[in-house]
Design a protein around this motif. Sequence first.
Motif, short mmCIF file in Angstrom:
data_model
loop_
_atom_site.label_atom_id
_atom_site.label_comp_id
_atom_site.label_asym_id
_atom_site.label_seq_id
_atom_site.Cartn_x
_atom_site.Cartn_y
_atom_site.Cartn_z
N ILE A 46 0.84 -1.21 0.00
CA ILE A 46 0.00 0.00 0.00
C ILE A 46 0.87 1.25 0.00
O ILE A 46 0.64 2.20 -0.75
CB ILE A 46 -0.95 -0.01 1.22
CG1 ILE A 46 -2.02 -1.07 1.05
CG2 ILE A 46 -1.61 1.35 1.40
CD1 ILE A 46 -2.91 -1.23 2.26
N ALA A 47 1.93 1.23 0.85
CA ALA A 47 2.81 2.40 0.89
C ALA A 47 3.49 2.63 -0.45
O ALA A 47 3.59 3.77 -0.93
CB ALA A 47 3.86 2.22 2.00
N LEU A 48 3.95 1.55 -1.09
CA LEU A 48 4.64 1.68 -2.38
C LEU A 48 3.72 2.28 -3.44
O LEU A 48 4.10 3.20 -4.18
CB LEU A 48 5.15 0.31 -2.84
CG LEU A 48 6.45 -0.19 -2.23
CD1 LEU A 48 6.68 -1.63 -2.61
CD2 LEU A 48 7.61 0.65 -2.70
N VAL A 49 2.49 1.75 -3.53
CA VAL A 49 1.56 2.25 -4.55
C VAL A 49 1.18 3.69 -4.26
O VAL A 49 1.07 4.51 -5.18
CB VAL A 49 0.32 1.35 -4.66
CG1 VAL A 49 -0.63 1.86 -5.71
CG2 VAL A 49 0.73 -0.05 -4.99
N SER A 103 3.98 5.88 -5.26
CA SER A 103 4.04 5.89 -6.72
C SER A 103 2.98 6.82 -7.30
O SER A 103 3.20 7.46 -8.33
CB SER A 103 3.84 4.47 -7.24
OG SER A 103 3.62 4.47 -8.61
N ASN A 104 1.82 6.92 -6.62
CA ASN A 104 0.74 7.75 -7.15
C ASN A 104 0.93 9.22 -6.83
O ASN A 104 0.42 10.07 -7.55
CB ASN A 104 -0.60 7.27 -6.57
CG ASN A 104 -1.77 7.76 -7.37
OD1 ASN A 104 -1.67 7.88 -8.59
ND2 ASN A 104 -2.87 8.05 -6.71
N TYR A 105 1.65 9.54 -5.76
CA TYR A 105 1.69 10.93 -5.30
C TYR A 105 2.98 11.67 -5.59
O TYR A 105 3.00 12.88 -5.61
CB TYR A 105 1.41 11.00 -3.79
CG TYR A 105 -0.04 10.87 -3.47
CD1 TYR A 105 -0.85 11.99 -3.40
CD2 TYR A 105 -0.61 9.63 -3.29
CE1 TYR A 105 -2.19 11.88 -3.11
CE2 TYR A 105 -1.95 9.50 -3.00
CZ TYR A 105 -2.73 10.63 -2.92
OH TYR A 105 -4.05 10.52 -2.64
N SER A 106 4.12 10.94 -5.71
CA SER A 106 5.37 11.68 -5.82
C SER A 106 5.73 11.91 -7.29
O SER A 106 5.39 11.10 -8.16
CB SER A 106 6.48 10.93 -5.10
OG SER A 106 6.41 9.58 -5.38
N PRO A 107 6.45 12.99 -7.56
CA PRO A 107 6.89 13.24 -8.92
C PRO A 107 8.01 12.29 -9.30
O PRO A 107 8.55 11.59 -8.45
CB PRO A 107 7.39 14.68 -8.88
CG PRO A 107 7.80 14.87 -7.47
CD PRO A 107 6.86 14.04 -6.64
N GLY A 108 8.37 12.27 -10.56
CA GLY A 108 9.37 11.32 -11.04
C GLY A 108 8.72 10.37 -12.03
O GLY A 108 7.61 10.58 -12.46
N THR A 109 9.47 9.32 -12.36
CA THR A 109 8.93 8.39 -13.34
C THR A 109 7.70 7.70 -12.77
O THR A 109 7.79 7.08 -11.71
CB THR A 109 9.96 7.32 -13.69
OG1 THR A 109 11.22 7.94 -13.81
CG2 THR A 109 9.60 6.62 -14.98
N PRO A 110 6.55 7.81 -13.40
CA PRO A 110 5.36 7.16 -12.85
C PRO A 110 5.43 5.65 -13.03
O PRO A 110 6.01 5.16 -13.99
CB PRO A 110 4.23 7.76 -13.67
CG PRO A 110 4.86 8.21 -14.92
CD PRO A 110 6.28 8.54 -14.61
N THR A 116 4.33 15.78 -1.30
CA THR A 116 2.98 15.25 -1.21
C THR A 116 2.07 15.89 -2.25
O THR A 116 0.88 15.68 -2.25
CB THR A 116 2.39 15.49 0.18
OG1 THR A 116 2.52 16.88 0.48
CG2 THR A 116 3.11 14.68 1.22
N THR A 117 2.67 16.70 -3.12
CA THR A 117 1.84 17.29 -4.17
C THR A 117 1.45 16.20 -5.15
O THR A 117 2.27 15.34 -5.48
CB THR A 117 2.62 18.37 -4.92
OG1 THR A 117 3.88 17.81 -5.31
CG2 THR A 117 2.85 19.57 -4.07
N PRO A 118 0.21 16.22 -5.60
CA PRO A 118 -0.19 15.20 -6.56
C PRO A 118 0.67 15.29 -7.82
O PRO A 118 0.54 16.21 -8.61
CB PRO A 118 -1.65 15.54 -6.86
CG PRO A 118 -2.09 16.33 -5.69
CD PRO A 118 -0.89 17.07 -5.20
N GLY A 119 1.59 14.36 -7.96
CA GLY A 119 2.47 14.33 -9.11
C GLY A 119 1.81 13.60 -10.26
O GLY A 119 0.59 13.60 -10.37
#
Lengths: 102, 166
Positions: A44-47, A50-57, B118-121
Motif C-alpha cells: 500500500i505504501a509503495l503504490v 508511486s501515485n503521489y510523488s513526482p518522477g517516473t510514474p 505530497t503534491t499530486p504528481g
Amino acid sequence: MTPLQHYLALSVALFAIGAWGVMARRSIIVVVMSLELMLNAANIALVAFSNYSPGTPGRGEVFVFFVLAVAAAEVAIGLAIGIAMYRLRERLDVDELDELKG
Amino acid sequence: MTDYSTPLFYIVAAVVLIPAVLMVTFRNLIYSAAAMILCFIGVAMVFVTLNAELLAISQVLIYVGAISILIMFAIMLTRQRSGEIRLFFHRQAWLALPAALALAVTMAVVLSRASFSTTPGPRNPGTSDLSNLLFDQYAFPFELVSLVLLVAIVGAILLARRERRR
C-alpha cells in the motif's frame, strides 16, 4: 483527493497489526498469514508513493509486482515448513521449535 | 461535483483494518483465514482508489485466489487429530500489543518528520504504460522472479514431501 498521509497511516496500522499477529499467535499458519498482512501494508505504501510523488510514474507499481511474486514463494515455503513440522510433531505450535535453545 | 474520495477512503480502510484485527484475534483458524481474505479484498480496493487497476486485479488473483486457497489447504491438512486445537496466544502475548503499538508510533513519528513531496504528481500509469515499463526496463528482474518462483516450488515440494522409510 485523499492526502498521501491517509494512505501512509493505513499502511502503518496494517503493518503494526501484522507485527502483533506475528508476535502474539502460536500457530505457524497464523504467523505466515500475519507476515502476508505486513507485506500488503508495504505494498500500500509503495503504490501510494508511486501515485503521489513526482518522477517516473509506475516505478512503485512495478516494485509491487515483484513483491507479489516473492510473497507467493514465501507462502509456499512457509506452509511447507508448517506441514513438515506437523508431520514431525503433530503440533503447529512455534514454541515447540526450541532445539537451538542453549 | 462533490469529491467523495476521502469518505470512500475511510470505508475502504475499515474494510482493510477491521478484518485484519479479527484475523489476529479469531481462535478458529478457518475464521482467521476468512477474515484474511476480506482484508486482501480491502487492499485490492485501496489499489483501485490509487489508480492501480492492474495491481488490484493481480491482488485478487494472487492473494484472494491462490494464496488463500493454499493457506486453507494447509489448515485442513494439519487438523489436530486429538481433541480441539489449543494454540492461540503465547504466554507473553500481552507484551505483543504494546510492542506493536510502539512500532506503529515510531513509524508514524518518522513519517510525520520525513520530508517528501505530497503534491499530486504524475498519476499511476495505465495498464499499457505499466507493461511497457515491466517488460522493457525491468525485463531482467522479471525473468529473475520466475527463477525465484521455480526454486520456491521445488523447495516446497522437497519440504512437504513424505519421508521415505529406508
